[in-house]
Structures are given as C-alpha cells and as structure tokens.
Design a protein around this motif. Sequence first.
Motif, PDB file in Angstrom:
ATOM      1  N   GLU A  41       1.535  12.555 -28.418  1.00 22.32           N
ATOM      2  CA  GLU A  41       2.349  13.357 -29.325  1.00 22.32           C
ATOM      3  C   GLU A  41       3.062  14.455 -28.532  1.00 22.32           C
ATOM      4  O   GLU A  41       2.438  15.119 -27.690  1.00 22.32           O
ATOM      5  N   ILE A  42       4.344  14.617 -28.771  1.00 24.62           N
ATOM      6  CA  ILE A  42       5.117  15.677 -28.136  1.00 24.62           C
ATOM      7  C   ILE A  42       5.205  16.845 -29.119  1.00 24.62           C
ATOM      8  O   ILE A  42       5.696  16.691 -30.242  1.00 24.62           O
ATOM      9  N   ARG A  43       4.685  17.989 -28.704  1.00 26.68           N
ATOM     10  CA  ARG A  43       4.631  19.158 -29.574  1.00 26.68           C
ATOM     11  C   ARG A  43       5.323  20.348 -28.934  1.00 26.68           C
ATOM     12  O   ARG A  43       5.263  20.532 -27.717  1.00 26.68           O
ATOM     13  N   ARG A  44       5.919  21.178 -29.781  1.00 30.40           N
ATOM     14  CA  ARG A  44       6.487  22.448 -29.322  1.00 30.40           C
ATOM     15  C   ARG A  44       5.757  23.594 -30.028  1.00 30.40           C
ATOM     16  O   ARG A  44       5.749  23.680 -31.257  1.00 30.40           O
ATOM     17  N   TYR A  45       5.123  24.454 -29.233  1.00 31.72           N
ATOM     18  CA  TYR A  45       4.406  25.613 -29.735  1.00 31.72           C
ATOM     19  C   TYR A  45       5.254  26.872 -29.543  1.00 31.72           C
ATOM     20  O   TYR A  45       5.922  27.023 -28.518  1.00 31.72           O
ATOM     21  N   GLY A  46       5.172  27.774 -30.496  1.00 31.15           N
ATOM     22  CA  GLY A  46       5.833  29.063 -30.355  1.00 31.15           C
ATOM     23  C   GLY A  46       4.966  30.027 -29.562  1.00 31.15           C
ATOM     24  O   GLY A  46       3.836  29.687 -29.162  1.00 31.15           O
ATOM     25  N   PRO A  47       5.448  31.235 -29.314  1.00 28.47           N
ATOM     26  CA  PRO A  47       4.640  32.238 -28.619  1.00 28.47           C
ATOM     27  C   PRO A  47       3.365  32.538 -29.404  1.00 28.47           C
ATOM     28  O   PRO A  47       3.362  32.518 -30.631  1.00 28.47           O
ATOM     29  N   ARG A 146       6.098  23.521 -24.543  1.00 21.91           N
ATOM     30  CA  ARG A 146       6.237  22.155 -25.045  1.00 21.91           C
ATOM     31  C   ARG A 146       5.217  21.301 -24.323  1.00 21.91           C
ATOM     32  O   ARG A 146       5.099  21.357 -23.086  1.00 21.91           O
ATOM     33  N   PHE A 147       4.436  20.522 -25.072  1.00 24.35           N
ATOM     34  CA  PHE A 147       3.333  19.765 -24.500  1.00 24.35           C
ATOM     35  C   PHE A 147       3.404  18.295 -24.885  1.00 24.35           C
ATOM     36  O   PHE A 147       3.865  17.941 -25.980  1.00 24.35           O
ATOM     37  N   ALA A 148       2.917  17.442 -23.991  1.00 27.74           N
ATOM     38  CA  ALA A 148       2.545  16.075 -24.323  1.00 27.74           C
ATOM     39  C   ALA A 148       1.038  16.097 -24.527  1.00 27.74           C
ATOM     40  O   ALA A 148       0.288  16.586 -23.668  1.00 27.74           O
ATOM     41  N   VAL A 149       0.582  15.580 -25.677  1.00 29.39           N
ATOM     42  CA  VAL A 149      -0.820  15.724 -26.071  1.00 29.39           C
ATOM     43  C   VAL A 149      -1.429  14.362 -26.376  1.00 29.39           C
ATOM     44  O   VAL A 149      -0.860  13.564 -27.124  1.00 29.39           O
ATOM     45  N   LEU A 150      -2.607  14.121 -25.806  1.00 24.96           N
ATOM     46  CA  LEU A 150      -3.357  12.899 -26.072  1.00 24.96           C
ATOM     47  C   LEU A 150      -4.688  13.275 -26.708  1.00 24.96           C
ATOM     48  O   LEU A 150      -5.483  14.016 -26.121  1.00 24.96           O
ATOM     49  N   ALA A 176      10.860   9.652 -20.415  1.00 22.43           N
ATOM     50  CA  ALA A 176      11.842  10.739 -20.496  1.00 22.43           C
ATOM     51  C   ALA A 176      11.184  12.110 -20.464  1.00 22.43           C
ATOM     52  O   ALA A 176      11.881  13.131 -20.454  1.00 22.43           O
ATOM     53  N   PHE A 177       9.854  12.155 -20.439  1.00 20.23           N
ATOM     54  CA  PHE A 177       9.121  13.420 -20.467  1.00 20.23           C
ATOM     55  C   PHE A 177       8.479  13.672 -19.113  1.00 20.23           C
ATOM     56  O   PHE A 177       7.792  12.799 -18.562  1.00 20.23           O
ATOM     57  N   ALA A 203      -3.677  18.026 -22.741  1.00 25.90           N
ATOM     58  CA  ALA A 203      -2.260  18.339 -22.923  1.00 25.90           C
ATOM     59  C   ALA A 203      -1.628  18.694 -21.587  1.00 25.90           C
ATOM     60  O   ALA A 203      -2.277  19.314 -20.728  1.00 25.90           O
ATOM     61  N   VAL A 204      -0.385  18.293 -21.424  1.00 21.31           N
ATOM     62  CA  VAL A 204       0.359  18.598 -20.209  1.00 21.31           C
ATOM     63  C   VAL A 204       1.639  19.324 -20.605  1.00 21.31           C
ATOM     64  O   VAL A 204       2.390  18.830 -21.459  1.00 21.31           O
ATOM     65  N   PRO A 205       1.908  20.501 -20.003  1.00 21.96           N
ATOM     66  CA  PRO A 205       3.179  21.168 -20.304  1.00 21.96           C
ATOM     67  C   PRO A 205       4.348  20.356 -19.778  1.00 21.96           C
ATOM     68  O   PRO A 205       4.250  19.705 -18.721  1.00 21.96           O
ATOM     69  N   LEU A 206       5.435  20.368 -20.523  1.00 20.01           N
ATOM     70  CA  LEU A 206       6.614  19.577 -20.165  1.00 20.01           C
ATOM     71  C   LEU A 206       7.757  20.468 -19.737  1.00 20.01           C
ATOM     72  O   LEU A 206       7.907  21.599 -20.236  1.00 20.01           O
ATOM     73  N   SER A 207       8.584  19.954 -18.847  1.00 19.25           N
ATOM     74  CA  SER A 207       9.774  20.677 -18.446  1.00 19.25           C
ATOM     75  C   SER A 207      10.788  20.642 -19.574  1.00 19.25           C
ATOM     76  O   SER A 207      10.732  19.774 -20.444  1.00 19.25           O
ATOM     77  N   ALA A 208      11.701  21.581 -19.541  1.00 17.34           N
ATOM     78  CA  ALA A 208      12.691  21.681 -20.623  1.00 17.34           C
ATOM     79  C   ALA A 208      13.569  20.443 -20.647  1.00 17.34           C
ATOM     80  O   ALA A 208      13.892  19.883 -19.602  1.00 17.34           O
TER      81      ALA A 208
END
Length: 208
Positions: A41-47, A146-150, A176-177, A203-208
């Motif tokens: 799952e690709i997730r975007r977290y706020g501050p 932004r994370f890729a999460v398993l 693409a991630f 989870a792995v942080p993703l580049s923009a």
Amino acid sequence: MLTKIAGSVAQLAEGVGGIFGIRLGTEEPLYVHEDDLGDIEIRRYGPRIAAQTRVPGDGQDARSAGFRRLAGYIFGANHRKTKIAMTAPVAQHGEKIAMTAPVAQSNDGGSGDSVIRFYMPSKWSMETLPEPDDPAVTVVEVPAERFAVLRFTGDRSSTAVTAKSAELLHALHGSAFHADGPPVAWFYDPPWTLPFRRRNEVAVPLSA
C-alpha cells in the motif's frame, strides 16, 4: 466510585480486546491511501509529533526497552505529571492523553541502535505536550512522508522484520516507486495479542 469502575471496565475491555487485535479507542496517524502495488500500500502521511528514544539492539529486547522508557513518559514521568493513558480517557483527576498506534522501530543508520517512537494524538502540539523527565526521551516533529507499506501478521522478531523488509524492497525494485531510506517496522498490538490477529507493518519512505 463510578469513575473508578468505568476505568476498570475500560481497562478490562482493552485487555480482552487486545488478545484478539481489537484496538478500542486507539488513535492512529492519519494518512491518504494513494495507490497499491500488489499487497503493498502506498500511503501519504501528514506532519505529526512523536516521543522517541534510542536503545541498543534491533530486536524484541530493544523494542521492549524502548517501550518501557516511553511508557514512563506517557504514564506521568514528565514535567507536568500529565497522564497519557492507553485506554479510553476516563480519569479521576488531571488530564489524559489517549495512546496512539503504531509503535515504530527503525535502525539508527547501521550503528546497532534502534529508535523507538510513540506517535502522539493529533490534538497535541510541540507547545502543549509536557517535557519528559527522562533525558533519553525526546519529543520530535516528524515531517510529512510517503511510504510503501507491507502488512503482515504473526512473528515480529528481528528475523521476521528483516525478511518482510527484503520482500518489500524486492517488490519495489523496477517499479515506479523508489525507496528513499531504510525500512522501519510498525507494531499495532501488545505482546499478548494472538499471533494471527496481530497487525504488523514494514514501511519504506519513498522519494517524491
């Protein structure tokens, strides 16, 4: 008296619910579900804000040591003696802060240490959170990420986390991630939760 009874009932409900992976009244950091890559799952977290501490090692013992230290902070080891409860906010006196999930664990850049985090409830800010009594505990601002999460259940030993992290990185390869940092592990349930009901994530942080 009624407040004490309500508190006991809430604690009992959480304890029983925890066995089956039911997280009653536990706030989680908000995120936007952007995409999927198979089971990832690709997730975007706020501050957000976290209390964190650094401990030696990268396995269950490190996680337990960090958890105990951070639990001291949320149970009142802070300059205002503010209670931060893991149950629903029923209190006799003082202010209560609901515990959030997950507990986060990451390796500190190959030093052999782990950084353990509790994410703070969204209603709190850096200005309003109490200062920890223990200098090994710090309150930090975590930027939007932004994370890729398993997600996985069962074993959450360092061996299992390493295997799932490798699986996640392998799945991202050629996609693409693109990873932008080392994997982190998130644990949502207490140790007594039935293994097949546990919610664990790498989870792995993703580049923009």
